[in-house]
Motif scaffolding. Structure first.
Motif, PDB file in Angstrom:
ATOM      1  N   ARG A  28      36.146  48.495  32.016  1.00 53.02           N
ATOM      2  CA  ARG A  28      36.794  47.195  32.151  1.00 53.02           C
ATOM      3  C   ARG A  28      35.906  46.319  33.021  1.00 53.02           C
ATOM      4  O   ARG A  28      35.500  46.725  34.107  1.00 53.02           O
ATOM      5  CB  ARG A  28      38.161  47.356  32.797  1.00 53.02           C
ATOM      6  N   VAL A  29      35.614  45.124  32.557  1.00 54.75           N
ATOM      7  CA  VAL A  29      34.772  44.195  33.315  1.00 54.75           C
ATOM      8  C   VAL A  29      35.571  42.950  33.670  1.00 54.75           C
ATOM      9  O   VAL A  29      36.465  42.529  32.925  1.00 54.75           O
ATOM     10  CB  VAL A  29      33.484  43.812  32.554  1.00 54.75           C
ATOM     11  N   PHE A  30      35.219  42.394  34.834  1.00 56.90           N
ATOM     12  CA  PHE A  30      35.855  41.173  35.310  1.00 56.90           C
ATOM     13  C   PHE A  30      34.757  40.183  35.659  1.00 56.90           C
ATOM     14  O   PHE A  30      33.827  40.519  36.396  1.00 56.90           O
ATOM     15  CB  PHE A  30      36.705  41.460  36.547  1.00 56.90           C
ATOM     16  N   THR A  31      34.874  38.971  35.129  1.00 53.77           N
ATOM     17  CA  THR A  31      33.917  37.908  35.413  1.00 53.77           C
ATOM     18  C   THR A  31      34.694  36.647  35.806  1.00 53.77           C
ATOM     19  O   THR A  31      35.842  36.461  35.378  1.00 53.77           O
ATOM     20  CB  THR A  31      33.034  37.617  34.181  1.00 53.77           C
ATOM     21  N   PRO A  32      34.093  35.790  36.613  1.00 53.28           N
ATOM     22  CA  PRO A  32      34.793  34.567  37.032  1.00 53.28           C
ATOM     23  C   PRO A  32      35.132  33.679  35.836  1.00 53.28           C
ATOM     24  O   PRO A  32      34.347  33.564  34.893  1.00 53.28           O
ATOM     25  CB  PRO A  32      33.792  33.876  37.949  1.00 53.28           C
ATOM     26  N   ALA A  33      36.321  33.065  35.911  1.00 50.70           N
ATOM     27  CA  ALA A  33      36.741  32.149  34.849  1.00 50.70           C
ATOM     28  C   ALA A  33      37.801  31.201  35.396  1.00 50.70           C
ATOM     29  O   ALA A  33      38.855  31.640  35.848  1.00 50.70           O
ATOM     30  CB  ALA A  33      37.299  32.924  33.667  1.00 50.70           C
ATOM     31  N   ALA A  34      37.509  29.911  35.381  1.00 50.32           N
ATOM     32  CA  ALA A  34      38.476  28.860  35.727  1.00 50.32           C
ATOM     33  C   ALA A  34      39.242  29.153  37.008  1.00 50.32           C
ATOM     34  O   ALA A  34      40.465  29.144  37.015  1.00 50.32           O
ATOM     35  CB  ALA A  34      39.430  28.636  34.563  1.00 50.32           C
ATOM     36  N   GLY A  35      38.525  29.446  38.073  1.00 53.86           N
ATOM     37  CA  GLY A  35      39.164  29.687  39.363  1.00 53.86           C
ATOM     38  C   GLY A  35      39.820  31.045  39.499  1.00 53.86           C
ATOM     39  O   GLY A  35      40.447  31.334  40.514  1.00 53.86           O
ATOM     40  N   GLY A  36      39.683  31.891  38.525  1.00 52.53           N
ATOM     41  CA  GLY A  36      40.246  33.239  38.569  1.00 52.53           C
ATOM     42  C   GLY A  36      39.260  34.232  37.985  1.00 52.53           C
ATOM     43  O   GLY A  36      38.048  34.055  38.115  1.00 52.53           O
ATOM     44  N   TRP A  37      39.771  35.228  37.324  1.00 53.30           N
ATOM     45  CA  TRP A  37      38.929  36.270  36.742  1.00 53.30           C
ATOM     46  C   TRP A  37      39.379  36.541  35.314  1.00 53.30           C
ATOM     47  O   TRP A  37      40.566  36.552  35.028  1.00 53.30           O
ATOM     48  CB  TRP A  37      39.033  37.559  37.558  1.00 53.30           C
ATOM     49  N   ARG A  38      38.416  36.746  34.438  1.00 54.39           N
ATOM     50  CA  ARG A  38      38.703  37.122  33.059  1.00 54.39           C
ATOM     51  C   ARG A  38      38.333  38.591  32.903  1.00 54.39           C
ATOM     52  O   ARG A  38      37.288  39.025  33.334  1.00 54.39           O
ATOM     53  CB  ARG A  38      37.906  36.269  32.083  1.00 54.39           C
ATOM     54  N   GLU A  39      39.227  39.323  32.265  1.00 58.58           N
ATOM     55  CA  GLU A  39      39.007  40.753  32.027  1.00 58.58           C
ATOM     56  C   GLU A  39      38.549  40.972  30.593  1.00 58.58           C
ATOM     57  O   GLU A  39      39.034  40.343  29.660  1.00 58.58           O
ATOM     58  CB  GLU A  39      40.287  41.539  32.273  1.00 58.58           C
ATOM     59  N   GLY A  40      37.583  41.885  30.432  1.00 59.80           N
ATOM     60  CA  GLY A  40      37.109  42.284  29.118  1.00 59.80           C
ATOM     61  C   GLY A  40      36.784  43.763  29.121  1.00 59.80           C
ATOM     62  O   GLY A  40      36.959  44.455  30.120  1.00 59.80           O
ATOM     63  N   LEU A  41      36.294  44.241  27.997  1.00 65.98           N
ATOM     64  CA  LEU A  41      35.923  45.651  27.847  1.00 65.98           C
ATOM     65  C   LEU A  41      34.471  45.739  27.388  1.00 65.98           C
ATOM     66  O   LEU A  41      33.957  44.818  26.746  1.00 65.98           O
ATOM     67  CB  LEU A  41      36.816  46.329  26.791  1.00 65.98           C
ATOM     68  N   LEU A  42      33.827  46.858  27.730  1.00 69.66           N
ATOM     69  CA  LEU A  42      32.494  47.183  27.239  1.00 69.66           C
ATOM     70  C   LEU A  42      32.569  48.507  26.478  1.00 69.66           C
ATOM     71  O   LEU A  42      33.369  49.382  26.829  1.00 69.66           O
ATOM     72  CB  LEU A  42      31.497  47.344  28.396  1.00 69.66           C
TER      73      LEU A  42
END
Length: 193
Positions: free
Chosen positions: A177-191
């Motif tokens: 599970r990866v988290f990257t900055p997005a619009a003042g928060g964090w967006r979660e994705g998968l690898l």
């Protein structure tokens, strides 16, 4: 995927590691690099974490201190074998305030405080006896007194720009599970594993 909070997930996993990891759940690999990109890695201990970042302490004249002064980006890796998990964190680092460094230094055991004065961290040492002699000299120097923080001893705080939470799964079908900055928060994705 929906926005998520990697700081809370880290806190949850860290609490589980503190309950299950037999030794040093706060141990983390710290990767630094020279300005020309030559990497180095070592284990340090996490001394604070939260939305303001991940904090550790060291001698500023150590190899890691010099590398962070020249290239203020680093990576952390927590590996909790008992949980079959790891967390990677990347981002820039900054020196903590003198008051934060003083406050943490005061919590260390006296011998650790004296060791910080006695050690010329990362510099060549001709013999173990030389270091032990310096330690004895510092013991005498501060006998009966509070040991102050050495001027070249402080801490660093990493401000995360990315997180990866890795969980072991059967047949090497691990979850990442990866988290990257997005619009003042964090967006979660998968690898893919």
């Amino acid at each position: 995927m929906a926005d998520s909070d990697p700081f809370q997930l880290f806190s949850d996993w860290f609490a589980e590691a503190q309950a299950s990891e037999p030794n040093d759940p706060e141990a983390m690999s710290l990767a630094t690099a020279t300005p020309d990109g030559r990497p180095s890695v070592r284990i340090v201990l996490l001394k604070g974490h939260g939305p303001d970042g991940f904090t550790f302490y060291t001698n500023l004249d150590s190899r890691k201190g010099a590398e962070l002064a020249a290239n203020s980006r680093a990576a952390l890796l927590f590996h909790w074998k008992s949980l079959r998990r790891q967390v990677r964190v990347e981002g820039p680092v900054e020196t903590v305030s003198d008051s934060d460094a003083d406050e943490y230094f005061a919590t260390r055991g006296r011998d650790s405080q004296l060791g910080a004065w006695a050690s010329w961290q990362s510099r060549p040492l001709d013999a173990r006896e030389t270091f032990e002699k310096r330690f004895d000299e510092m013991s005498r120097r501060f006998d009966g007194d509070t040991v102050p923080r050495p001027p070249r001893w402080s801490g660093f705080r990493m401000k995360p720009e990315s997180f990866e939470f890795w969980s072991d799964r059967p047949h090497r079908l691990h979850e990442r599970r990866v988290f990257t900055p997005a619009a003042g928060g964090w967006r979660e994705g998968l690898l893919y594993p």
